[in-house]
Write a protein that holds these residues in place. Structure first.
Motif: not given
Length: 205
Positions: A89-93, A98-104, A107-108, A112-113
């Motif tokens: 999986k991957a994301a580009i913001v 913020e890089i955290e926006h991609a993670g949100a 990465h939850t 992911g589940n």
């Protein structure tokens, strides 16, 4: 019937990329594999907000929809869950986020589940994330969806959306492969010998 593009997801476009390696070092792979990515370009729900913003409400609404849409398209491409052996999986913001926006969004458990469930995996999902201008390529890592120690399935696929992400967008990607790298022959972590710096020093003494 559920719409293919759920309205709340704010999806502007979906980009599908697929490749099949027919020859590697002049020979056909013993186990031919098809690799694919599906990327969704979505509006960044947190664009213009500060670093103290709670990301949870939008994550809980948007991430499950993206997980469903992207895995459905990936499974269409690769022939069903039984064909998918590796995932990532991957994301580009975009630059206004913020890089955290991609993670949100990746990465939850809300993404992911569900990706793991929809692709019938059990391994932790390999990932990549970045902040970039539109058109930035991203290398997405993958490994075996149920046997993370299976080194033959450590592989990558490069994906790119020519006009995304715009500054206020996020590109979210799911990747899969139907098999291993071409000609894998470096063993795996379950059969590796014990290797430490002390052992290597002793061998060279």
């Amino acid at each position: 019937m559920t719409p293919r593009f759920p309205e709340p997801a704010g999806i502007r476009k979906i980009v599908h990329y697929q490749e099949e390696i027919l020859l590697e070092n002049g020979q056909a792979p013993a186990v031919p594999a098809v690799r694919a990515t599906v990327a969704a370009v979505v509006s960044n729900p947190w664009a213009g907000t500060g670093p103290d913003t709670d990301l949870s409400p939008a994550t809980e609404q948007l991430a499950p929809l993206l997980a469903r849409v992207l895995t459905d398209r990936l499974l269409e491409s690769l022939g069903g869950t039984e064909q998918v052996e590796a995932f990532g999986k991957a994301a580009i913001v975009g630059t206004a986020g913020e890089i955290e926006h991609a993670g949100a969004l990746i990465h939850t458990p809300y993404f992911g589940n569900l990706v793991r469930e929809f692709l019938e995996g059990s391994s932790i999902i390999c990932f990549a994330d970045d902040r970039a201008d539109a058109g930035q390529a991203l290398v997405v890592p993958m490994w075996h969806k149920t046997q993370a120690a299976t080194r033959s399935h450590y592989q990558t696929i490069t994906t790119r959306v020519s006009d995304g992400p715009r500054a206020d967008e996020i590109v979210v990607v799911v990747a899969g492969s139907t098999g291993p790298r071409p000609h894998p022959r470096i063993g795996d972590r379950t059969t590796d010998p014990a290797v430490t710096s002390a052992i290597l020093e002793g061998a060279s003494a």
